[in-house]
Design a protein around this motif. Structure first.
Motif, mmCIF file in Angstrom:
data_model
loop_
_atom_site.group_PDB
_atom_site.id
_atom_site.type_symbol
_atom_site.label_atom_id
_atom_site.label_comp_id
_atom_site.label_asym_id
_atom_site.label_seq_id
_atom_site.Cartn_x
_atom_site.Cartn_y
_atom_site.Cartn_z
ATOM 1 N N PRO A 5 -45.905 2.265 16.970
ATOM 2 C CA PRO A 5 -47.285 1.723 16.751
ATOM 3 C C PRO A 5 -48.442 2.571 16.108
ATOM 4 O O PRO A 5 -47.659 4.037 16.433
ATOM 5 C CB PRO A 5 -47.204 1.888 18.446
ATOM 6 C CG PRO A 5 -46.003 1.043 18.853
ATOM 7 C CD PRO A 5 -44.780 2.400 18.773
ATOM 8 N N LEU A 6 -49.113 1.930 15.653
ATOM 9 C CA LEU A 6 -49.788 2.464 14.699
ATOM 10 C C LEU A 6 -51.390 2.991 16.123
ATOM 11 O O LEU A 6 -51.388 1.823 16.922
ATOM 12 C CB LEU A 6 -49.915 2.506 13.853
ATOM 13 C CG LEU A 6 -49.707 1.869 13.226
ATOM 14 C CD1 LEU A 6 -49.980 1.487 11.190
ATOM 15 C CD2 LEU A 6 -49.145 3.612 12.243
ATOM 16 N N LEU A 7 -51.835 3.728 15.741
ATOM 17 C CA LEU A 7 -53.515 4.371 16.858
ATOM 18 C C LEU A 7 -54.225 2.923 16.790
ATOM 19 O O LEU A 7 -55.130 3.221 15.273
ATOM 20 C CB LEU A 7 -53.600 5.763 16.446
ATOM 21 C CG LEU A 7 -54.731 5.775 17.953
ATOM 22 C CD1 LEU A 7 -54.315 5.466 19.525
ATOM 23 C CD2 LEU A 7 -55.137 7.304 17.676
ATOM 24 N N GLY A 8 -55.243 2.141 17.093
ATOM 25 C CA GLY A 8 -55.826 1.771 17.441
ATOM 26 C C GLY A 8 -55.958 0.375 15.869
ATOM 27 O O GLY A 8 -56.979 0.400 15.563
ATOM 28 N N ASP B 83 -49.710 6.310 17.117
ATOM 29 C CA ASP B 83 -50.019 6.443 18.847
ATOM 30 C C ASP B 83 -48.872 7.443 18.973
ATOM 31 O O ASP B 83 -48.356 6.718 19.436
ATOM 32 C CB ASP B 83 -49.796 5.230 19.220
ATOM 33 C CG ASP B 83 -50.903 5.141 20.651
ATOM 34 O OD1 ASP B 83 -50.641 6.486 21.004
ATOM 35 O OD2 ASP B 83 -50.982 4.348 20.688
ATOM 36 N N PRO B 84 -50.283 8.689 19.671
ATOM 37 C CA PRO B 84 -49.347 9.694 20.308
ATOM 38 C C PRO B 84 -48.371 9.428 21.414
ATOM 39 O O PRO B 84 -47.318 9.735 22.239
ATOM 40 C CB PRO B 84 -49.894 10.950 20.402
ATOM 41 C CG PRO B 84 -51.279 9.922 20.212
ATOM 42 C CD PRO B 84 -50.942 8.770 19.024
#
Length: 299
Positions: free
Chosen positions: A24-27, A44-45
């Motif tokens: 997943p990517l962040l935001g 997304d960390p």
């Protein structure tokens, strides 16, 4: 990059595909956000890698304008349609592309079940197509520079109601715009990973039988030419989706003609991108999520 849109824990997300897993990517929830701000492609960390079984795959892009389409862009498809057009098009090979559009409500996900629209049409047909997503807008784009305006590529099926195409004065918009008649996805491959759109195997199967198989090398008008022609006097915008035409093998051109029926499974594949897997059901009035898995890569 290979990007996917998905729903996880009741939220729409974008992610990177890594060996059939999703990071997943962040935001970020819409592809247009990445097109406008590429630096937002940040993993997304806090998120773990996800499997396809954990998510619902969504349309890789929700177009903000009509999906732009091209007719008769493979020679064999043009040839198979001669005599079946009833005034709908040229009898000799076109010198410029034929354009039309599909409404945004046609867009469905790669594994959605799709409505048969049996009350409206008895001639619903398949058309696998390479789809282009514009990354840099412009007008009067030069063909030599056209591919620099592309953000990436995905798989589409321009499902078409042949009887409605003819019923509305040989004007295709209605026959091409029934809800849920443009599955799109499952991923978008960006141009840094897919360099040549004219070297891809493209295929459609119905109930496991190969109905269409060709290569984009046989397109009459290349992706670059299509972008140049479409942009003449008309501004293309980031996030615009262009379907680049279908190979021969459509149901309407067969002897006897063959159309989609309740329970048919359509599988649409393009080399290096992935595959759609859509069941057509008479009981549906709109595209409906299913738990059927799709391929995130096709060799």
């Amino acid at each position: 990059m290979k990007l996917i849109a998905f729903e996880y824990q009741q939220r729409r997300r974008l992610g990177l595909v890594e060996n059939d897993r999703i990071r997943p990517l962040l935001g970020v929830s819409e592809l247009q956000e990445l097109i406008a701000l590429p630096e937002r492609a940040i993993p997304d960390p806090q998120a773990s890698l996800l499997s396809l079984e954990q998510v619902r795959v969504l349309p890789v892009i929700n177009p903000r304008r009509n999906v732009m389409c091209v007719g008769w862009n493979y020679r064999k498809h043009f040839d198979e349609s001669i005599g079946k057009r009833e005034g709908q098009g040229p009898e000799t090979l076109p010198e410029i592309p034929t354009f039309f559009s599909k409404a945004t409500g046609t867009v469905a996900a790669a594994s959605d079940d799709l409505p048969l629209h049996a009350g409206l049409t008895s001639k619903l047909d398949w058309e696998v197509e390479l789809a282009v997503v514009i990354g840099r807008g412009g007008r009067d784009i030069d063909e030599a520079d056209a591919l620099s305006h592309v953000y990436g590529y995905t798989v589409a099926n321009d499902i078409s109601a042949r009887d409605l195409q003819r019923a509305h004065g040989a004007q295709w918009f209605k026959g091409k715009s029934l809800d849920g008649t443009c599955p799109l996805g499952p991923v978008l491959v960006t141009v840094d990973q897919l360099h040549d759109p004219q070297a891809l195997t493209i295929e459609c199967r119905v109930n496991g039988q190969v109905m269409q198989r060709d290569t984009t090398a046989n397109q009459i008008f290349s992706v670059a030419r299509l972008i140049a022609e479409l942009s003449r006097g008309m501004t293309l915008e980031p996030g615009d989706v262009i379907l680049t035409g279908t190979p021969d093998g459509i149901g309407a051109a067969r002897e006897p003609a063959l159309f989609l029926a309740d329970g048919d499974l359509i599988e649409s594949r393009i080399q290096g991108i992935g595959s759609l897997s859509n069941l057509v059901l008479a009981s549906l009035s709109a595209a409906t999520p299913s738990n059927r898995l799709v391929s995130l890569s096709c060799e």
